[in-house]
Design an enzyme around this catalytic site. Structure first.
Site, PDB file in Angstrom:
ATOM      1  N   GLY A  46       2.479   7.030   2.426  1.00 58.37           N
ATOM      2  CA  GLY A  46       1.293   6.615   3.163  1.00 58.37           C
ATOM      3  C   GLY A  46       1.676   5.624   4.247  1.00 58.37           C
ATOM      4  N   GLN A  51       0.383  -0.753  10.523  1.00 58.02           N
ATOM      5  CA  GLN A  51       1.797  -1.001  10.201  1.00 58.02           C
ATOM      6  C   GLN A  51       2.732  -0.691  11.369  1.00 58.02           C
ATOM      7  OE1 GLN A  51       1.292   1.371   6.372  1.00 58.02           O
ATOM      8  NE2 GLN A  51       2.969   0.003   5.840  1.00 58.02           N
ATOM      9  N   CYS A  91       5.278  -0.659  -0.493  1.00 58.08           N
ATOM     10  CA  CYS A  91       4.707  -0.587   0.847  1.00 58.08           C
ATOM     11  C   CYS A  91       5.853  -0.592   1.846  1.00 58.08           C
ATOM     12  CB  CYS A  91       3.800  -1.789   1.084  1.00 58.08           C
ATOM     13  SG  CYS A  91       3.053  -1.829   2.728  1.00 58.08           S
ATOM     14  N   LEU A  92       5.766   0.247   2.852  1.00 57.56           N
ATOM     15  CA  LEU A  92       6.820   0.291   3.870  1.00 57.56           C
ATOM     16  C   LEU A  92       6.924  -1.035   4.627  1.00 57.56           C
ATOM     17  CD1 LEU A  92       6.311   3.926   5.149  1.00 57.56           C
ATOM     18  CD2 LEU A  92       8.335   3.011   3.985  1.00 57.56           C
ATOM     19  N   HIS A 133      -4.917   1.831  -0.738  1.00 62.01           N
ATOM     20  CA  HIS A 133      -3.860   0.958  -0.202  1.00 62.01           C
ATOM     21  C   HIS A 133      -3.843   1.010   1.333  1.00 62.01           C
ATOM     22  CE1 HIS A 133       0.503  -0.544  -0.284  1.00 62.01           C
ATOM     23  NE2 HIS A 133       0.367  -0.068   0.942  1.00 62.01           N
ATOM     24  N   GLU A 134      -3.945   2.221   1.882  1.00 55.60           N
ATOM     25  CA  GLU A 134      -3.867   2.369   3.350  1.00 55.60           C
ATOM     26  C   GLU A 134      -5.116   1.830   4.037  1.00 55.60           C
ATOM     27  OE1 GLU A 134      -1.032   2.887   4.360  1.00 55.60           O
ATOM     28  OE2 GLU A 134      -0.205   3.692   2.499  1.00 55.60           O
ATOM     29  N   HIS A 137      -4.852  -1.794   4.592  1.00 61.37           N
ATOM     30  CA  HIS A 137      -4.095  -2.165   5.792  1.00 61.37           C
ATOM     31  C   HIS A 137      -5.006  -2.268   7.012  1.00 61.37           C
ATOM     32  CE1 HIS A 137       0.116  -2.248   4.639  1.00 61.37           C
ATOM     33  NE2 HIS A 137       0.043  -1.080   4.024  1.00 61.37           N
TER      34      HIS A 137
HETATM   35  C1  QAP Z   1       1.616   3.074  -0.410  1.00 56.92           C
HETATM   36  O1  QAP Z   1       3.859   3.172   0.203  1.00 56.92           O
HETATM   37  C2  QAP Z   1       1.637   3.324  -1.893  1.00 56.92           C
HETATM   38  O2  QAP Z   1       9.804  -0.648  -0.697  1.00 56.92           O
HETATM   39  C3  QAP Z   1       2.640   3.850   0.364  1.00 56.92           C
HETATM   40  O3  QAP Z   1      12.111   0.236   0.316  1.00 56.92           O
HETATM   41  C4  QAP Z   1       2.801   3.179  -2.641  1.00 56.92           C
HETATM   42  O4  QAP Z   1       5.046   4.883   0.986  1.00 56.92           O
HETATM   43  C5  QAP Z   1       0.507   3.673  -2.519  1.00 56.92           C
HETATM   44  C6  QAP Z   1       8.699   2.604   0.511  1.00 56.92           C
HETATM   45  C7  QAP Z   1       2.797   3.403  -3.988  1.00 56.92           C
HETATM   46  C8  QAP Z   1       0.500   3.904  -3.884  1.00 56.92           C
HETATM   47  C9  QAP Z   1       1.643   3.790  -4.614  1.00 56.92           C
HETATM   48  C10 QAP Z   1       8.686   1.345  -0.066  1.00 56.92           C
HETATM   49  C11 QAP Z   1       9.897   3.060   1.033  1.00 56.92           C
HETATM   50  C12 QAP Z   1       7.495   3.424   0.620  1.00 56.92           C
HETATM   51  C13 QAP Z   1       9.829   0.574  -0.140  1.00 56.92           C
HETATM   52  C14 QAP Z   1       5.043   3.771   0.537  1.00 56.92           C
HETATM   53  C15 QAP Z   1      11.024   1.051   0.406  1.00 56.92           C
HETATM   54  C16 QAP Z   1      11.049   2.298   0.986  1.00 56.92           C
HETATM   55  C17 QAP Z   1       6.248   2.963   0.332  1.00 56.92           C
HETATM   56 CO    CO Z   2       1.445  -0.275   2.747  1.00 51.95          CO
END
Ligand code: QAP
Ligand code: CO
Length: 167
Positions: A46, A51, A91-92, A133-134, A137
Protein backbone atom coordinates in the site's frame (compact mmCIF):
# COMPACT_ATOMS: atom_id res chain seq x y z
CA UNK A 1 6.31 5.50 -15.60
CA UNK A 2 8.57 6.89 -12.93
CA UNK A 3 9.71 5.79 -9.52
CA UNK A 4 9.04 8.38 -6.83
CA UNK A 5 10.96 9.25 -3.67
CA UNK A 6 9.27 8.06 -0.47
CA UNK A 7 9.27 10.43 2.52
CA UNK A 8 10.39 8.87 5.80
CA UNK A 9 9.26 9.43 9.38
CA UNK A 10 9.71 11.93 11.06
CA UNK A 11 9.54 14.09 7.91
CA UNK A 12 6.97 16.82 8.79
CA UNK A 13 5.54 16.71 5.25
CA UNK A 14 3.98 13.34 6.19
CA UNK A 15 1.74 15.35 8.58
CA UNK A 16 0.05 17.29 5.76
CA UNK A 17 -3.71 16.68 5.46
CA UNK A 18 -4.38 15.85 1.79
CA UNK A 19 -7.05 17.72 -0.17
CA UNK A 20 -9.90 16.03 -2.09
CA UNK A 21 -9.43 15.44 -5.83
CA UNK A 22 -11.95 17.55 -7.76
CA UNK A 23 -11.65 16.00 -11.20
CA UNK A 24 -10.38 12.49 -11.95
CA UNK A 25 -8.59 11.88 -15.26
CA UNK A 26 -5.27 11.24 -17.02
CA UNK A 27 -3.21 13.22 -14.50
CA UNK A 28 -4.31 10.85 -11.73
CA UNK A 29 -3.96 7.77 -13.96
CA UNK A 30 -0.30 8.76 -14.46
CA UNK A 31 0.15 9.52 -10.75
CA UNK A 32 -1.35 6.14 -9.80
CA UNK A 33 0.90 4.33 -12.31
CA UNK A 34 3.98 6.03 -10.82
CA UNK A 35 2.84 5.22 -7.29
CA UNK A 36 2.20 1.56 -8.18
CA UNK A 37 5.66 1.30 -9.76
CA UNK A 38 7.19 2.81 -6.61
CA UNK A 39 5.19 0.48 -4.34
CA UNK A 40 5.93 -2.69 -6.34
CA UNK A 41 9.63 -1.85 -6.47
CA UNK A 42 9.87 -1.44 -2.67
CA UNK A 43 8.08 -3.92 -2.42
CA UNK A 44 4.99 -2.90 -0.50
CA UNK A 45 1.25 -3.56 -0.40
CA UNK A 46 0.00 0.00 0.00
CA UNK A 47 1.12 3.57 -0.71
CA UNK A 48 -0.61 6.90 -0.15
CA UNK A 49 0.12 10.01 -2.26
CA UNK A 50 1.20 11.80 0.95
CA UNK A 51 4.19 9.43 1.16
CA UNK A 52 5.50 10.68 -2.19
CA UNK A 53 4.89 14.32 -1.21
CA UNK A 54 1.66 14.69 -3.21
CA UNK A 55 -0.98 16.01 -0.85
CA UNK A 56 -4.11 14.90 -2.70
CA UNK A 57 -6.47 12.10 -1.65
CA UNK A 58 -5.18 9.13 -3.67
CA UNK A 59 -4.03 5.71 -2.46
CA UNK A 60 -2.86 2.55 -4.21
CA UNK A 61 -3.08 -0.93 -2.70
CA UNK A 62 -2.24 -4.43 -3.93
CA UNK A 63 -2.22 -7.31 -1.44
CA UNK A 64 -1.85 -10.02 -4.12
CA UNK A 65 1.23 -12.30 -4.15
CA UNK A 66 1.89 -11.63 -7.83
CA UNK A 67 1.47 -7.83 -7.86
CA UNK A 68 -1.35 -8.26 -10.35
CA UNK A 69 -4.35 -6.83 -8.49
CA UNK A 70 -3.80 -3.08 -8.18
CA UNK A 71 -6.49 -1.00 -6.54
CA UNK A 72 -6.46 2.77 -7.14
CA UNK A 73 -8.72 4.78 -4.85
CA UNK A 74 -9.39 8.53 -5.17
CA UNK A 75 -11.11 10.32 -2.27
CA UNK A 76 -11.53 7.03 -0.37
CA UNK A 77 -13.75 6.91 2.73
CA UNK A 78 -15.01 4.01 4.80
CA UNK A 79 -17.53 2.93 7.37
CA UNK A 80 -16.71 0.26 9.89
CA UNK A 81 -18.60 -3.02 9.54
CA UNK A 82 -16.49 -5.49 11.49
CA UNK A 83 -14.66 -5.96 14.76
CA UNK A 84 -11.43 -4.54 16.12
CA UNK A 85 -8.36 -6.70 15.48
CA UNK A 86 -4.66 -6.30 16.14
CA UNK A 87 -2.29 -6.66 13.23
CA UNK A 88 1.48 -6.29 12.91
CA UNK A 89 1.91 -3.35 10.52
CA UNK A 90 4.82 -1.84 8.69
CA UNK A 91 5.06 1.23 6.46
CA UNK A 92 7.29 2.25 3.57
CA UNK A 93 7.78 5.57 5.40
CA UNK A 94 8.93 3.75 8.57
CA UNK A 95 11.35 1.23 7.02
CA UNK A 96 12.46 -1.70 9.14
CA UNK A 97 9.87 -1.35 11.93
CA UNK A 98 6.78 -3.49 12.51
CA UNK A 99 4.38 -3.08 15.41
CA UNK A 100 0.90 -4.23 16.36
CA UNK A 101 -1.93 -1.77 15.67
CA UNK A 102 -5.68 -2.12 16.34
CA UNK A 103 -7.85 -1.74 13.20
CA UNK A 104 -11.23 -3.06 12.00
CA UNK A 105 -11.46 -6.34 10.12
CA UNK A 106 -14.29 -5.33 7.78
CA UNK A 107 -15.12 -1.96 6.18
CA UNK A 108 -17.39 -0.54 3.50
CA UNK A 109 -15.24 1.56 1.15
CA UNK A 110 -16.49 4.32 -1.15
CA UNK A 111 -14.12 6.00 -3.64
CA UNK A 112 -13.53 6.75 -7.34
CA UNK A 113 -11.06 5.09 -9.67
CA UNK A 114 -8.54 7.23 -11.57
CA UNK A 115 -10.99 7.74 -14.45
CA UNK A 116 -13.71 8.93 -12.08
CA UNK A 117 -15.86 5.78 -11.99
CA UNK A 118 -17.44 5.17 -8.58
CA UNK A 119 -16.09 2.34 -6.43
CA UNK A 120 -18.23 0.79 -3.72
CA UNK A 121 -16.76 -2.29 -2.07
CA UNK A 122 -16.57 -4.36 1.08
CA UNK A 123 -13.00 -5.00 2.19
CA UNK A 124 -11.97 -7.43 4.89
CA UNK A 125 -8.89 -8.77 6.65
CA UNK A 126 -5.55 -7.56 5.27
CA UNK A 127 -7.17 -5.46 2.52
CA UNK A 128 -9.36 -3.67 5.09
CA UNK A 129 -6.37 -3.04 7.36
CA UNK A 130 -4.25 -1.76 4.50
CA UNK A 131 -6.94 0.68 3.29
CA UNK A 132 -7.38 2.04 6.85
CA UNK A 133 -3.59 2.50 7.13
CA UNK A 134 -3.40 4.34 3.78
CA UNK A 135 -6.37 6.62 4.50
CA UNK A 136 -4.65 7.56 7.77
CA UNK A 137 -1.72 8.83 5.67
CA UNK A 138 -4.10 11.18 3.79
CA UNK A 139 -5.03 12.63 7.17
CA UNK A 140 -1.37 13.08 8.14
CA UNK A 141 -1.43 10.07 10.43
CA UNK A 142 1.14 7.25 10.76
CA UNK A 143 0.91 3.83 12.43
CA UNK A 144 3.57 4.91 14.94
CA UNK A 145 1.02 7.42 16.30
CA UNK A 146 -0.86 4.45 17.83
CA UNK A 147 2.22 3.27 19.75
CA UNK A 148 3.49 4.42 23.14
CA UNK A 149 5.58 7.60 23.20
CA UNK A 150 8.54 5.46 24.26
CA UNK A 151 8.27 3.15 21.22
CA UNK A 152 7.64 6.02 18.82
CA UNK A 153 10.62 7.98 20.16
CA UNK A 154 12.90 4.95 19.83
CA UNK A 155 11.80 4.44 16.22
CA UNK A 156 12.25 8.15 15.46
CA UNK A 157 15.78 8.21 16.87
CA UNK A 158 16.84 5.09 14.97
CA UNK A 159 15.43 6.42 11.70
CA UNK A 160 17.01 9.86 12.23
CA UNK A 161 20.35 8.14 12.73
CA UNK A 162 20.04 5.98 9.61
CA UNK A 163 18.94 9.05 7.61
CA UNK A 164 22.00 10.93 8.89
CA UNK A 165 24.28 7.99 8.07
CA UNK A 166 22.85 7.83 4.55
CA UNK A 167 23.36 11.55 3.90
C1 QAP B 1 0.79 -0.75 4.92
O1 QAP B 1 2.95 -1.11 4.15
C2 QAP B 1 0.46 -2.00 5.68
O2 QAP B 1 9.54 -1.64 6.81
C3 QAP B 1 1.63 -0.96 3.70
O3 QAP B 1 11.59 -2.18 5.18
C4 QAP B 1 1.45 -2.87 6.12
O4 QAP B 1 3.65 -1.92 2.20
C5 QAP B 1 -0.82 -2.28 5.97
C6 QAP B 1 7.69 -2.22 3.73
C7 QAP B 1 1.13 -4.00 6.81
C8 QAP B 1 -1.15 -3.43 6.68
C9 QAP B 1 -0.18 -4.30 7.08
C10 QAP B 1 7.98 -1.92 5.05
C11 QAP B 1 8.75 -2.50 2.89
C12 QAP B 1 6.33 -2.19 3.20
C13 QAP B 1 9.27 -1.93 5.53
C14 QAP B 1 3.92 -1.61 3.33
C15 QAP B 1 10.33 -2.20 4.66
C16 QAP B 1 10.06 -2.49 3.34
C17 QAP B 1 5.26 -1.72 3.90
CO1 CO C 1 2.28 3.58 5.45
Amino acid sequence: MAKLEILEFPDPRLRTVATPIEQAGPKYQQMAADMLETMYDAPGIGLAASQVNIHERLIVVDISEDQDAPLVLLNPTYEVLGEAIDYQEGCLSVPGFYESVTRFDKIHVTAMDASGAPIDMIADDLLAICIQHEIDHLDGKLFVDYLSTLKRTRIRKKLEKSQRDKA
